[in-house]
Design a protein around this motif. Structure first.
Motif, PDB file in Angstrom:
ATOM      1  N   MET A   1      -2.588   0.441   8.664  1.00  0.00           N
ATOM      2  CA  MET A   1      -2.849   1.354   7.410  1.00  0.00           C
ATOM      3  C   MET A   1      -3.162   3.082   7.775  1.00  0.00           C
ATOM      4  O   MET A   1      -2.822   3.520   7.206  1.00  0.00           O
ATOM      5  CB  MET A   1      -4.302   0.829   6.777  1.00  0.00           C
ATOM      6  CG  MET A   1      -3.834  -0.427   6.053  1.00  0.00           C
ATOM      7  SD  MET A   1      -2.979   0.232   4.523  1.00  0.00           S
ATOM      8  CE  MET A   1      -4.369   1.273   3.691  1.00  0.00           C
TER       9      MET A   1
ATOM     10  N   MET B   1       0.837  -1.101  -0.174  1.00  0.00           N
ATOM     11  CA  MET B   1      -0.101  -0.081   0.077  1.00  0.00           C
ATOM     12  C   MET B   1       0.805   1.189   0.106  1.00  0.00           C
ATOM     13  O   MET B   1       0.678   2.224  -0.379  1.00  0.00           O
ATOM     14  CB  MET B   1      -0.964  -0.022   1.154  1.00  0.00           C
ATOM     15  CG  MET B   1      -1.847  -1.007   1.436  1.00  0.00           C
ATOM     16  SD  MET B   1      -3.007  -1.286  -0.300  1.00  0.00           S
ATOM     17  CE  MET B   1      -3.954   0.174  -0.202  1.00  0.00           C
TER      18      MET B   1
ATOM     19  N   GLY C   1      -8.290   2.591   0.789  1.00  0.00           N
ATOM     20  CA  GLY C   1      -7.130   1.569   0.589  1.00  0.00           C
ATOM     21  C   GLY C   1      -7.610   0.338   1.537  1.00  0.00           C
ATOM     22  O   GLY C   1      -7.554  -0.874   1.436  1.00  0.00           O
TER      23      GLY C   1
END
Length: 313
Positions: A252, A159, A176
């Motif tokens: 994330m 990512m 994402g």
């Protein structure tokens, strides 16, 4: 006709006499026999209910404790106040409304898309015959044997690289995170729905094809209505799992305004010296409301989906 009426009267009298003789026998049944038949089930149900309700009462009591600690929470509801709720909703250093909104958006979008894509894949595996079908089903099962935690480092690096080319779906973005969730749980949900799709008679598809319907029309107009229970089960499990997911969300999402509830609330108690357990409990209580609402809305479908999936071959 007279003899028939008399015979019916005699039968009614005999039934009444038998019932009168049977009622005292039921009333005289001993406590030990009642407990051996059904009483122990009531005891087990009461113990399990207490075991399940006590943690909920403890968290609710802690959320109403104005002191912000768990020291006085051993005495349930010894002090009651809404200071913790006001603090977590109004403190500028705790963006709880943004955490709540991010969680609802991620869980709702992921749940709907996951159910739709999983249903399409399950229909293809169940109704179509193509090369690699059996290998694909086996691969889905094998991949689910490995925990998602093993892929955290790979997901972070991937990512991060994607974010350099497409910032909208890269690191530190909700889109994402949604894509990662879709790829992680799609396999197990597809296999779960595949088993339920096999219970739908294929004669319905053949009858629709005779009338000129294609796969798309059969799927959207016939199959989706019949598999609504399993779609509700998968949607609810996906929603609950995403609301409670921590590892990937913590990797994330970096900015506090973009974090989810689990990640944000964990930071409130990550420092043992300044842990605000009362605010944490208040946030946990409010975070449970969407899950309860979704469960109540889908309850009738969930019961049907679980029972039908367990009894049909």
């Amino acid at each position: 006709m007279t003899e028939v009426r008399l015979s019916h009267s005699d039968q009614t009298a005999q039934s009444t006499t038998a019932a009168a003789e049977y009622e005292p026998t039921q009333r005289r049944r001993s406590f030990g026999r009642w407990f051996a038949d059904t009483g122990w089930r009531h005891v087990v149900a009461i113990v399990v209910s207490i075991f399940a309700i006590f943690p909920l009462l403890y968290v609710l009591s802690a959320s109403l404790n104005p002191q912000g600690t768990l020291t006085g929470s051993n005495q349930l509801f010894s002090a009651i106040g809404i200071d913790s709720y006001v603090r977590i909703l109004t403190d500028p250093q705790i963006p709880y409304p943004m955490w709540f909104l991010n969680t609802i958006v991620v869980a709702t979008v992921t749940g709907f898309v996951m159910v739709f894509i999983g249903a399409l894949a399950a229909y293809a595996f169940s109704r179509m015959r193509f090369a690699g079908r059996r290998v694909g089903l086996i691969t889905i099962v094998v991949v689910q044997m490995f925990p998602q935690l093993l892929a955290v480092v790979a997901i972070f690096l991937m990512m991060s690289t994607i974010g350099d080319w497409f910032p909208a779906i890269g690191l530190n973005t909700l889109s994402g995170l949604i894509l990662i969730y879709l790829g992680g749980a799609l396999g197990v949900n597809t296999y779960l729905m595949y088993g339920f799709f096999n219970t739908i008679p294929k004669e319905l598809d053949e009858a629709a094809k005779i009338d000129g319907a294609g796969h798309a029309r059969i799927f959207f107009t016939i199959i989706l209505r019949l598999v609504a229970p399993i779609l509700a089960v998968v949607g609810l499990l996906s929603f609950i799992g995403i609301v409670n997911e921590y590892v990937i969300a913590s990797v994330m999402l970096i900015d506090p305004e973009k974090q989810t509830l689990v990640v944000g609330l964990t930071k409130l108690v990550s420092n043992p010296r300044y842990a605000d357990w009362s605010a944490f409990s208040a946030g946990a209580v409010m975070a449970a409301i969407p899950v309860v609402v979704v469960f109540l809305l889908l309850q009738k479908y969930i019961v049907g989906g679980l029972t039908a999936g367990a009894t049909k071959g």
